[in-house]
Design a protein around this motif. Structure first.
Motif, PDB file in Angstrom:
ATOM      1  N   MET A   1     -25.985 -35.155   1.865  1.00 30.64           N
ATOM      2  CA  MET A   1     -26.103 -35.193   3.203  1.00 30.64           C
ATOM      3  C   MET A   1     -24.468 -35.250   3.662  1.00 30.64           C
ATOM      4  SD  MET A   1     -27.336 -38.073   5.924  1.00 30.64           S
ATOM      5  CE  MET A   1     -26.303 -39.399   5.616  1.00 30.64           C
ATOM      6  N   ASN A   2     -23.998 -34.082   4.380  1.00 31.11           N
ATOM      7  CA  ASN A   2     -22.562 -33.661   4.974  1.00 31.11           C
ATOM      8  C   ASN A   2     -22.438 -34.193   6.255  1.00 31.11           C
ATOM      9  OD1 ASN A   2     -19.995 -33.155   4.931  1.00 31.11           O
ATOM     10  ND2 ASN A   2     -20.330 -30.962   4.448  1.00 31.11           N
ATOM     11  N   LEU A   3     -21.859 -35.031   6.689  1.00 27.04           N
ATOM     12  CA  LEU A   3     -21.350 -35.473   8.083  1.00 27.04           C
ATOM     13  C   LEU A   3     -20.154 -34.613   8.571  1.00 27.04           C
ATOM     14  CD1 LEU A   3     -22.498 -39.158   8.158  1.00 27.04           C
ATOM     15  CD2 LEU A   3     -24.058 -37.189   8.798  1.00 27.04           C
ATOM     16  N   GLY A   4     -19.360 -34.091   7.857  1.00 22.93           N
ATOM     17  CA  GLY A   4     -18.293 -33.415   8.175  1.00 22.93           C
ATOM     18  C   GLY A   4     -17.004 -34.185   8.307  1.00 22.93           C
ATOM     19  N   GLU A   5     -16.359 -33.621   9.274  1.00 29.58           N
ATOM     20  CA  GLU A   5     -14.900 -34.384   9.529  1.00 29.58           C
ATOM     21  C   GLU A   5     -15.324 -35.585  10.769  1.00 29.58           C
ATOM     22  OE1 GLU A   5     -12.600 -32.056  12.683  1.00 29.58           O
ATOM     23  OE2 GLU A   5     -13.222 -30.866  11.189  1.00 29.58           O
ATOM     24  N   HIS A   6     -16.444 -35.656  11.186  1.00 28.40           N
ATOM     25  CA  HIS A   6     -16.753 -36.450  12.408  1.00 28.40           C
ATOM     26  C   HIS A   6     -17.705 -37.680  11.683  1.00 28.40           C
ATOM     27  CE1 HIS A   6     -15.062 -34.162  15.109  1.00 28.40           C
ATOM     28  NE2 HIS A   6     -15.890 -32.844  14.762  1.00 28.40           N
ATOM     29  N   ALA A   7     -17.793 -37.860  10.371  1.00 32.01           N
ATOM     30  CA  ALA A   7     -18.549 -38.904   9.894  1.00 32.01           C
ATOM     31  C   ALA A   7     -18.219 -40.225  10.280  1.00 32.01           C
ATOM     32  CB  ALA A   7     -18.280 -38.694   8.322  1.00 32.01           C
ATOM     33  N   GLY A   8     -16.859 -40.544  10.326  1.00 35.47           N
ATOM     34  CA  GLY A   8     -16.611 -41.848  10.876  1.00 35.47           C
ATOM     35  C   GLY A   8     -16.999 -42.086  12.289  1.00 35.47           C
ATOM     36  N   PHE A   9     -17.004 -41.209  13.321  1.00 36.29           N
ATOM     37  CA  PHE A   9     -17.588 -41.301  14.598  1.00 36.29           C
ATOM     38  C   PHE A   9     -19.002 -41.509  14.503  1.00 36.29           C
ATOM     39  CE2 PHE A   9     -19.244 -39.713  18.440  1.00 36.29           C
ATOM     40  CZ  PHE A   9     -18.638 -40.363  19.346  1.00 36.29           C
ATOM     41  N   ILE A  10     -19.824 -40.739  13.652  1.00 34.19           N
ATOM     42  CA  ILE A  10     -21.191 -40.748  13.764  1.00 34.19           C
ATOM     43  C   ILE A  10     -21.560 -41.981  13.175  1.00 34.19           C
ATOM     44  CG2 ILE A  10     -23.002 -39.843  12.740  1.00 34.19           C
ATOM     45  CD1 ILE A  10     -21.601 -37.165  12.716  1.00 34.19           C
ATOM     46  N   ILE A  11     -21.010 -42.478  12.123  1.00 30.69           N
ATOM     47  CA  ILE A  11     -21.437 -43.817  11.483  1.00 30.69           C
ATOM     48  C   ILE A  11     -21.220 -44.989  12.363  1.00 30.69           C
ATOM     49  CG2 ILE A  11     -20.909 -45.377   9.415  1.00 30.69           C
ATOM     50  CD1 ILE A  11     -20.850 -42.905   7.638  1.00 30.69           C
ATOM     51  N   GLY A  12     -19.825 -44.708  12.818  1.00 28.41           N
ATOM     52  CA  GLY A  12     -19.523 -46.020  13.952  1.00 28.41           C
ATOM     53  C   GLY A  12     -20.306 -46.087  15.102  1.00 28.41           C
ATOM     54  N   SER A  13     -20.867 -44.995  15.645  1.00 28.17           N
ATOM     55  CA  SER A  13     -21.698 -45.007  16.637  1.00 28.17           C
ATOM     56  C   SER A  13     -23.105 -45.468  16.492  1.00 28.17           C
ATOM     57  CB  SER A  13     -21.911 -43.547  17.320  1.00 28.17           C
ATOM     58  OG  SER A  13     -20.666 -43.031  17.503  1.00 28.17           O
ATOM     59  N   TYR A  14     -23.602 -45.283  15.297  1.00 27.91           N
ATOM     60  CA  TYR A  14     -24.906 -45.938  14.931  1.00 27.91           C
ATOM     61  C   TYR A  14     -24.608 -47.465  14.696  1.00 27.91           C
ATOM     62  CZ  TYR A  14     -27.509 -41.566  14.409  1.00 27.91           C
ATOM     63  OH  TYR A  14     -28.581 -40.613  14.599  1.00 27.91           O
ATOM     64  N   ALA A  15     -23.658 -47.629  14.146  1.00 29.00           N
ATOM     65  CA  ALA A  15     -23.244 -49.099  13.869  1.00 29.00           C
ATOM     66  C   ALA A  15     -23.227 -50.062  15.075  1.00 29.00           C
ATOM     67  CB  ALA A  15     -22.039 -49.204  12.984  1.00 29.00           C
ATOM     68  N   VAL A  16     -22.547 -49.342  16.028  1.00 31.40           N
ATOM     69  CA  VAL A  16     -22.311 -50.059  17.342  1.00 31.40           C
ATOM     70  C   VAL A  16     -23.794 -50.060  17.959  1.00 31.40           C
ATOM     71  CG1 VAL A  16     -21.482 -49.682  19.775  1.00 31.40           C
ATOM     72  CG2 VAL A  16     -19.919 -49.346  17.742  1.00 31.40           C
ATOM     73  N   ALA A  17     -24.619 -48.848  17.948  1.00 29.21           N
ATOM     74  CA  ALA A  17     -25.921 -49.022  18.558  1.00 29.21           C
ATOM     75  C   ALA A  17     -26.753 -50.298  18.004  1.00 29.21           C
ATOM     76  CB  ALA A  17     -26.696 -47.757  18.578  1.00 29.21           C
ATOM     77  N   VAL A  18     -26.913 -50.235  16.493  1.00 32.76           N
ATOM     78  CA  VAL A  18     -27.384 -51.239  15.708  1.00 32.76           C
ATOM     79  C   VAL A  18     -27.078 -52.655  16.134  1.00 32.76           C
ATOM     80  CG1 VAL A  18     -27.962 -52.299  13.579  1.00 32.76           C
ATOM     81  CG2 VAL A  18     -28.080 -49.776  13.957  1.00 32.76           C
ATOM     82  N   VAL A  19     -25.727 -52.967  16.657  1.00 31.20           N
ATOM     83  CA  VAL A  19     -25.126 -54.284  16.768  1.00 31.20           C
ATOM     84  C   VAL A  19     -25.726 -54.520  18.404  1.00 31.20           C
ATOM     85  CG1 VAL A  19     -23.162 -55.660  17.558  1.00 31.20           C
ATOM     86  CG2 VAL A  19     -23.237 -54.182  15.319  1.00 31.20           C
ATOM     87  N   VAL A  20     -25.719 -53.668  19.019  1.00 35.92           N
ATOM     88  CA  VAL A  20     -26.018 -53.837  20.323  1.00 35.92           C
ATOM     89  C   VAL A  20     -27.799 -54.094  20.587  1.00 35.92           C
ATOM     90  CG1 VAL A  20     -26.459 -52.573  22.864  1.00 35.92           C
ATOM     91  CG2 VAL A  20     -24.278 -52.391  21.524  1.00 35.92           C
ATOM     92  N   VAL A  21     -28.435 -53.314  20.004  1.00 33.88           N
ATOM     93  CA  VAL A  21     -30.052 -53.918  19.934  1.00 33.88           C
ATOM     94  C   VAL A  21     -30.198 -54.952  19.394  1.00 33.88           C
ATOM     95  CG1 VAL A  21     -31.918 -53.245  18.810  1.00 33.88           C
ATOM     96  CG2 VAL A  21     -30.616 -51.351  19.608  1.00 33.88           C
ATOM     97  N   ILE A  22     -29.360 -55.480  18.160  1.00 29.25           N
ATOM     98  CA  ILE A  22     -29.503 -56.906  17.690  1.00 29.25           C
ATOM     99  C   ILE A  22     -29.088 -57.950  18.447  1.00 29.25           C
ATOM    100  CG2 ILE A  22     -28.582 -58.556  15.928  1.00 29.25           C
ATOM    101  CD1 ILE A  22     -28.844 -56.041  14.023  1.00 29.25           C
TER     102      ILE A  22
END
Length: 59
Positions: free
Chosen positions: A1-22
């Motif tokens: 799986m290659n997220l490219g140069e925006h991997a940090g933004f993508i992973i960070g966005s998912y992390a923030v979404a998970v924290v908000v749901v919790i």
């Protein structure tokens, strides 16, 4: 799986979404327990829910 140069933004966005749901889940659970305590206190004082009232019983 290659997220490219925006991997940090993508992973960070998912992390923030998970924290908000919790946090939302925790907020709802804490509020549920608080409302149950308040309801138990009111019922202990003799107040009932409208759905529990009868025509002959409490007005």
């Amino acid at each position: 799986m290659n997220l490219g140069e925006h991997a940090g933004f993508i992973i960070g966005s998912y992390a923030v979404a998970v924290v908000v749901v919790i946090l939302l889940f925790a907020w709802v659970a804490l509020d549920f327990h608080a409302q149950r305590r308040i309801l138990a206190d009111l019922e202990g004082r003799g107040l009932t829910r409208r759905s529990q009232r009868t025509e002959e019983g409490n007005p």
